[in-house]
Design a protein around this motif. Structure first.
Motif, PDB file in Angstrom:
ATOM      1  N   SER A 100       0.846  -1.189   0.000  1.00  0.00           N
ATOM      2  CA  SER A 100       0.000   0.000   0.000  1.00  0.00           C
ATOM      3  C   SER A 100       0.882   1.240   0.000  1.00  0.00           C
ATOM      4  CB  SER A 100      -0.899   0.008   1.241  1.00  0.00           C
ATOM      5  OG  SER A 100      -0.105   0.157   2.420  1.00  0.00           O
ATOM      6  N   ARG A 101       0.289   2.375  -0.265  1.00  0.00           N
ATOM      7  CA  ARG A 101       1.060   3.630  -0.221  1.00  0.00           C
ATOM      8  C   ARG A 101       1.654   3.841   1.165  1.00  0.00           C
ATOM      9  NH1 ARG A 101       1.856   8.410  -2.738  1.00  0.00           N
ATOM     10  NH2 ARG A 101       2.125  10.245  -1.426  1.00  0.00           N
ATOM     11  N   ARG A 102       0.886   3.530   2.192  1.00  0.00           N
ATOM     12  CA  ARG A 102       1.377   3.709   3.565  1.00  0.00           C
ATOM     13  C   ARG A 102       2.569   2.790   3.838  1.00  0.00           C
ATOM     14  NH1 ARG A 102      -0.150   6.121   8.106  1.00  0.00           N
ATOM     15  NH2 ARG A 102      -2.015   6.951   7.095  1.00  0.00           N
ATOM     16  N   ASP A 103       2.501   1.565   3.336  1.00  0.00           N
ATOM     17  CA  ASP A 103       3.627   0.647   3.526  1.00  0.00           C
ATOM     18  C   ASP A 103       4.874   1.139   2.799  1.00  0.00           C
ATOM     19  OD1 ASP A 103       2.396  -1.167   5.206  1.00  0.00           O
ATOM     20  OD2 ASP A 103       1.729  -2.479   3.582  1.00  0.00           O
ATOM     21  N   ILE A 105       5.700   4.201   2.143  1.00  0.00           N
ATOM     22  CA  ILE A 105       6.242   5.327   2.901  1.00  0.00           C
ATOM     23  C   ILE A 105       6.957   4.827   4.160  1.00  0.00           C
ATOM     24  CG2 ILE A 105       5.623   7.369   4.256  1.00  0.00           C
ATOM     25  CD1 ILE A 105       3.392   7.899   2.221  1.00  0.00           C
ATOM     26  N   ARG A 106       6.354   3.861   4.838  1.00  0.00           N
ATOM     27  CA  ARG A 106       6.946   3.315   6.063  1.00  0.00           C
ATOM     28  C   ARG A 106       8.297   2.662   5.776  1.00  0.00           C
ATOM     29  NH1 ARG A 106       5.672  -1.855   8.678  1.00  0.00           N
ATOM     30  NH2 ARG A 106       4.010  -2.073   7.133  1.00  0.00           N
ATOM     31  N   ASP A 137       9.435  -1.602  13.257  1.00  0.00           N
ATOM     32  CA  ASP A 137       9.350  -1.654  11.797  1.00  0.00           C
ATOM     33  C   ASP A 137      10.670  -2.087  11.177  1.00  0.00           C
ATOM     34  OD1 ASP A 137       6.620  -0.743  11.367  1.00  0.00           O
ATOM     35  OD2 ASP A 137       7.295   1.149  12.241  1.00  0.00           O
ATOM     36  N   GLN A 161       3.346   6.894  12.135  1.00  0.00           N
ATOM     37  CA  GLN A 161       2.380   6.826  11.043  1.00  0.00           C
ATOM     38  C   GLN A 161       1.451   8.033  10.972  1.00  0.00           C
ATOM     39  OE1 GLN A 161       0.646   2.896  10.266  1.00  0.00           O
ATOM     40  NE2 GLN A 161       1.732   2.138  12.071  1.00  0.00           N
ATOM     41  N   SER A 162       1.262   8.697  12.111  1.00  0.00           N
ATOM     42  CA  SER A 162       0.288   9.798  12.162  1.00  0.00           C
ATOM     43  C   SER A 162       0.755  10.991  11.340  1.00  0.00           C
ATOM     44  CB  SER A 162       0.062  10.227  13.608  1.00  0.00           C
ATOM     45  OG  SER A 162      -0.306   9.121  14.412  1.00  0.00           O
ATOM     46  N   ASN A 163      -0.193  11.688  10.760  1.00  0.00           N
ATOM     47  CA  ASN A 163       0.124  12.843   9.913  1.00  0.00           C
ATOM     48  C   ASN A 163       0.030  14.175  10.652  1.00  0.00           C
ATOM     49  OD1 ASN A 163       0.508  11.289   7.542  1.00  0.00           O
ATOM     50  ND2 ASN A 163      -1.704  11.216   7.201  1.00  0.00           N
TER      51      ASN A 163
END
Length: 227
Positions: A100-103, A105-106, A137, A161-163
């Motif tokens: 995913s996009r979040r993954d 970025i992480r 992570d 993770q928070s924006n």
């Protein structure tokens, strides 16, 4: 010189290319700078030459099907993960590479840390790294030498993770609470737990050292605010 990396039935790749394929498995998402710092950085070599050699090897193993390219946009550059041939070459069970996009970025955020550690330690020590393991992570160990008997430092890296500011503060409190309660037995010696952000500068912050909080709320607020 051995050619153990040249396996029957697989397109030929160089020894350093084979090392990159192995790195892609441990990192899940390999950045160019990860490969550059681990395999090609040399004080006697010009920066352009180092970059060119890294890019050439990455193109070769991508073209031959060992890796595939992923991207979040121009500012992040190309990222690489194992393709089917890469998993077959290593003889390992494939993991899901439909990140995913979040993954993305992480993994991008935490794997940048490896490049910094390599730049600081690789010349005289051994850097061990794994992304997406059982602790945080990512986790790293800096060994005194290649025998891996004595650790200089051990770290856990946790992506924030928070924006938004308030949510980030809460997330950091939760990380501190978790790692001051839980003992980390899988890494040698005193272990530091660090927050990692996707920001360009000052993107890591040590939160816990040897099971104890090691930073004030004011320092956390400054880091969250980018000061």
């Amino acid at each position: 010189m051995t050619r153990d990396q040249a396996l029957p039935g697989f397109p030929y790749i160089s020894y350093k290319a084979a090392q990159m394929v192995e790195m892609a498995y441990s990192f899940k998402l390999l950045l160019r700078d990860n490969a550059l710092e681990a395999l090609y950085r040399d004080k006697s070599r010009k920066v352009k030459s180092t970059v060119d050699m890294t890019n050439k090897t990455l193109r070769d193993i991508t073209t031959k099907g060992y890796l595939k390219t992923l991207s979040l946009g121009h500012e992040y550059g190309n990222m690489y993960t194992l393709d089917e041939l890469g998993f077959d070459y290593l003889g390992v069970r494939p993991f899901d590479t439909n990140f995913s996009r979040r993954d993305l970025i992480r993994y991008y955020a935490v794997n940048r840390v490896f490049s910094d550690l390599c730049f600081e330690y690789r010349e005289n020590h051994t850097v061990e790294w794994v992304t997406g393991g059982e602790i945080g992570d990512a986790a790293s160990i800096i060994w005194e030498d290649s025998t891996r008997r004595k650790a200089i430092r051990s770290d856990v890296w946790v992506f924030i993770q928070s924006n938004f500011r308030h949510d980030r503060m809460e997330e950091i409190v939760e990380i501190q609470s978790k790692y001051t309660r839980e003992k980390i037995d899988d890494l040698p010696g005193p272990v530091s737990v660090n927050a990692v952000s996707v920001e360009r500068d000052n993107y890591t912050l040590k939160l816990v050292e040897d099971g104890k909080e090691c930073i004030s709320n004011d320092e956390v607020e400054k880091w969250v605010d980018g000061r």
